[in-house]
Design an enzyme around this catalytic site. Structure first.
Site, PDB file in Angstrom:
ATOM      1  N   TYR B  57       0.842  -1.206   0.000  1.00  0.00           N
ATOM      2  CA  TYR B  57       0.000   0.000   0.000  1.00  0.00           C
ATOM      3  C   TYR B  57       0.875   1.254   0.000  1.00  0.00           C
ATOM      4  O   TYR B  57       1.853   1.359   0.744  1.00  0.00           O
ATOM      5  CB  TYR B  57      -0.953   0.011   1.197  1.00  0.00           C
ATOM      6  CG  TYR B  57      -2.077  -1.013   1.105  1.00  0.00           C
ATOM      7  CD1 TYR B  57      -2.342  -1.707  -0.067  1.00  0.00           C
ATOM      8  CD2 TYR B  57      -2.884  -1.278   2.211  1.00  0.00           C
ATOM      9  CE1 TYR B  57      -3.376  -2.639  -0.134  1.00  0.00           C
ATOM     10  CE2 TYR B  57      -3.923  -2.204   2.151  1.00  0.00           C
ATOM     11  CZ  TYR B  57      -4.154  -2.889   0.975  1.00  0.00           C
ATOM     12  OH  TYR B  57      -5.181  -3.807   0.922  1.00  0.00           O
ATOM     13  N   SER B 212     -13.898  -4.100  -0.930  1.00  0.00           N
ATOM     14  CA  SER B 212     -14.874  -3.415  -1.800  1.00  0.00           C
ATOM     15  C   SER B 212     -16.301  -3.815  -1.453  1.00  0.00           C
ATOM     16  O   SER B 212     -17.083  -4.176  -2.333  1.00  0.00           O
ATOM     17  CB  SER B 212     -14.605  -3.699  -3.277  1.00  0.00           C
ATOM     18  OG  SER B 212     -13.793  -2.692  -3.839  1.00  0.00           O
ATOM     19  N   GLY B 216     -16.738  -0.599  -4.631  1.00  0.00           N
ATOM     20  CA  GLY B 216     -15.780   0.425  -5.059  1.00  0.00           C
ATOM     21  C   GLY B 216     -16.418   1.780  -5.303  1.00  0.00           C
ATOM     22  O   GLY B 216     -15.873   2.606  -6.031  1.00  0.00           O
ATOM     23  N   GLY B 217     -17.570   1.989  -4.713  1.00  0.00           N
ATOM     24  CA  GLY B 217     -18.172   3.321  -4.817  1.00  0.00           C
ATOM     25  C   GLY B 217     -19.039   3.539  -6.039  1.00  0.00           C
ATOM     26  O   GLY B 217     -19.685   4.587  -6.181  1.00  0.00           O
ATOM     27  N   LYS B 218     -19.082   2.542  -6.933  1.00  0.00           N
ATOM     28  CA  LYS B 218     -19.854   2.747  -8.179  1.00  0.00           C
ATOM     29  C   LYS B 218     -21.329   3.053  -7.907  1.00  0.00           C
ATOM     30  O   LYS B 218     -21.974   3.756  -8.679  1.00  0.00           O
ATOM     31  CB  LYS B 218     -19.756   1.505  -9.068  1.00  0.00           C
ATOM     32  CG  LYS B 218     -18.423   1.365  -9.779  1.00  0.00           C
ATOM     33  CD  LYS B 218     -18.529   0.328 -10.887  1.00  0.00           C
ATOM     34  CE  LYS B 218     -17.244  -0.464 -11.025  1.00  0.00           C
ATOM     35  NZ  LYS B 218     -17.093  -1.509  -9.973  1.00  0.00           N
TER      36      LYS B 218
END
Lengths: 303, 303, 303
Positions: B57, B212, B216-218
């Site tokens: 990361y 996720s 992933g926020g979609k």
């Protein structure tokens, strides 16, 4: 350097490179008896002592041709490991009774086919018998019975399968111990790396035999294909890095790096290809090089 | 209300909501030391004590930033559970020796990577180490050796994997006990509900960690997408029914209803999102509501 | 000739041909009580003693109609094997409380549904209860608890599932023994021959029940379809070869040849179709004929 390997803990000891005979006879080079004998002897001298057959090769004739050659030098038999396969029924004038291209994994067919293979090969036993293709109709109990009978009679020392899915392997292996699954794998056939086939081999410590380890030659003929171009470019670069190795050698080294300890079956009638493959044993491909080749095949970065 | 959960019978006790740190550093919010310390302490006060890291990361920098923040309040360490991952080799100026984006699951790499993670995090041990991605080249015996060594040395308390198929999980789990599989799952990623991944977790009583968990926020950005429109509509309706819950909260409640007892890993740098997720624990989604959300995603009735 | 078969070693003894009742009631022929009684009695005389139900058939009415008919001749009950299913929640005026077409595999729902099935069928017990569809939300421990309670109370003698993947079957079977998986299979639905579903049945010696064994009738209606044309042509030829058998009979013989020992569930309300299916028991299809039919369906030779 020993090029022997045990297929399983108590399994047979095979040469790491297996000589595939499919193209020795009328399906390929159509070698005569002297040529076959020469091939067997040279291979033997190189330590490549395991020969892969199937009842059907050459429309049921190649085992016989091989056996005829071997009979010229019978003392060599004890140093060899002979593999054969059964279960496919081919339509051919040599088997007029077969009317439908089909599979037969009945007790009766397995035993008859093996006994015929022994006769053709001119030997009292083979080292390994494989079911050639998974049949939707296969009864694992019946196959296990046939295998047990053949083992008891000393006609077959070990048993395995070919082209089986993990589920099919587990099914038959639950009835009788299998020492290998001979499957297709190559840089052009990555499925077994991902679909659990090789996972199962590693988990059960059963070494896979690999057919078409070079993708059936497409890497050397489909020169316009983008995937092939990428693979050739990367393998050429890596071949130079490790010495003066050819693309074919790098692609075999690529298979040999897998932890399943694959035994490539080289389907050739040229001793030069065996010699070339043996040189691969010197190569210790790095993990980075392995992945560079993988990505050249898939065309996309790993996640 | 306890928000602790055991990953397996003898596994570690984690907070049911896991704080994912991927976006704390240079891959995301780029928080400074004080901001990170504040985030850790507020999370700790809320009972969210499990932090999910990986060596890579922030191109190998975020563990270090976290460790620096944690070193400002070292007494808090004993209350936290630190997770890290290894096995991916990234190309970055921070690792000039890596030339190919690849996986390395060798004994040597696992131990080196973990020891570096300990140094970066400023801790003597981590609670859980995961293999970040399944490598086609992974040797389960070698991984098991590395894990055993790390456990014996007290450097890692428990081991798991991430993104493994059932077959890959079984392979490694046959050599050394794994306490989790950290996988992607969300209303936009239903595969693990159907491909056996979650079946295996339930069967083995091993709780999955979920990355996720909101796709992933979609769900919050692709507002023109028909699937997203359906999901938002149903979740908005259901959110009102249970109180005043947002779509994100309903979607986490949707995951938490699964019998595998998932631990969502929230990849955020905002404490408000953690507070919001904690309120989800109050919701007991009905089975009918769960299926209405499922069908909003698939776009077709169940059989 | 006995037409009984045990589903597993200690499982129930069923008739090899199972009478499916889905179309007896308002979803199909809408038979009256006398007609149903006549069908039950004739079937009983033929030795076809196993009847397949589900709570939802006829929008929750067909079990009741069957029970009403059976109550006219209660002494026959002891000779019959009754199968039912639960787990689907249908939207229908008969169940106004259900708002979403969904699955419910909770302990409470399973027990309530079964108790209602007993009441409707007018019997103290059923021989086999199946979970109708795998639910992503199913908790195997909870299902096992419900099953154990029903068994202890003598209300259900055996348990199984329907439409489960191998992974789902293993999951529930790890908690409580299952005696069957009722799945779709036919010459038009070959997946279970290849995806491990039938492998698992053979491996575990659990006999599958087969719904839509004739592909839902398409073989007899889609007469322009090339696949159907091929299948009909081959089956017609083979039907003549073995006697005077119809396409439907050959297609059942084709299923019965599989080593899993399938029990076809015939979803009909005509006794003539049962009589016709019973005649299939005389046929011993050859392996070559079996593969010729397989290839007629797939349209390509086997490898």
């Amino acid at each position: 350097m020993s090029i022997k390997i045990n297929l399983t803990k108590n399994g047979p000891s095979f040469s790491k490179i297996v000589f595939g005979t499919m193209n020795w006879g009328v399906w390929g080079a159509d070698l005569n008896t002297n040529q076959m004998l020469s091939l067997i002897q040279k291979s033997h001298e190189l330590g490549v002592t395991t020969f892969d057959h199937a009842d059907i090769y050459g429309h049921y004739t190649t085992e016989g041709s091989f056996g005829k050659a071997l009979s010229q030098n019978p003392s060599i038999r004890q140093d060899l490991q002979l593999v054969s396969k059964c279960g496919i029924q081919l339509i051919t004038p040599n088997r007029p009774s077969t009317k439908v291209h089909s599979y037969d994994t009945s007790r009766k067919h397995i035993i008859l086919s093996l006994e015929n293979s022994l006769k053709e090969l001119g030997t009292d036993y083979i080292d390994l018998l494989l079911i050639h293709r998974p049949s939707p109709l296969m009864d694992p109990n019946e196959i296990a019975e046939a295998f047990s009978r053949l083992k008891q009679d000393g006609k077959v020392l070990h048993f395995g399968v070919s082209n089986f899915t993990p589920s099919q392997f587990e099914l038959l292996n639950s009835r009788i111990p299998l020492v290998t699954n001979q499957i297709e794998a190559s840089i052009l056939h990555l499925h077994p790396f991902l679909d659990g086939s090789l996972d199962l081999c590693v988990q059960k410590e059963i070494k896979p035999m690999i057919w078409s380890p070079l993708g059936g030659g497409k890497v050397f003929t489909n020169l316009e294909d983008e995937q092939i171009i990428r693979i050739r470019e990367v393998c050429t670069k890596i071949g130079k890095k490790y010495g003066n190795y050819g693309i074919d050698q790098i692609l075999i080294a690529w298979l040999l790096k897998h932890p399943s300890a694959m035994l490539p079956v080289l389907g050739t009638s040229k001793i030069s290809r065996i010699e070339s493959a043996l040189k691969v044993m010197e190569i210790e491909l790095s993990t980075e090089d392995w992945f560079e080749i993988w990505v050249a095949s898939t065309g996309e970065p790993i996640p």
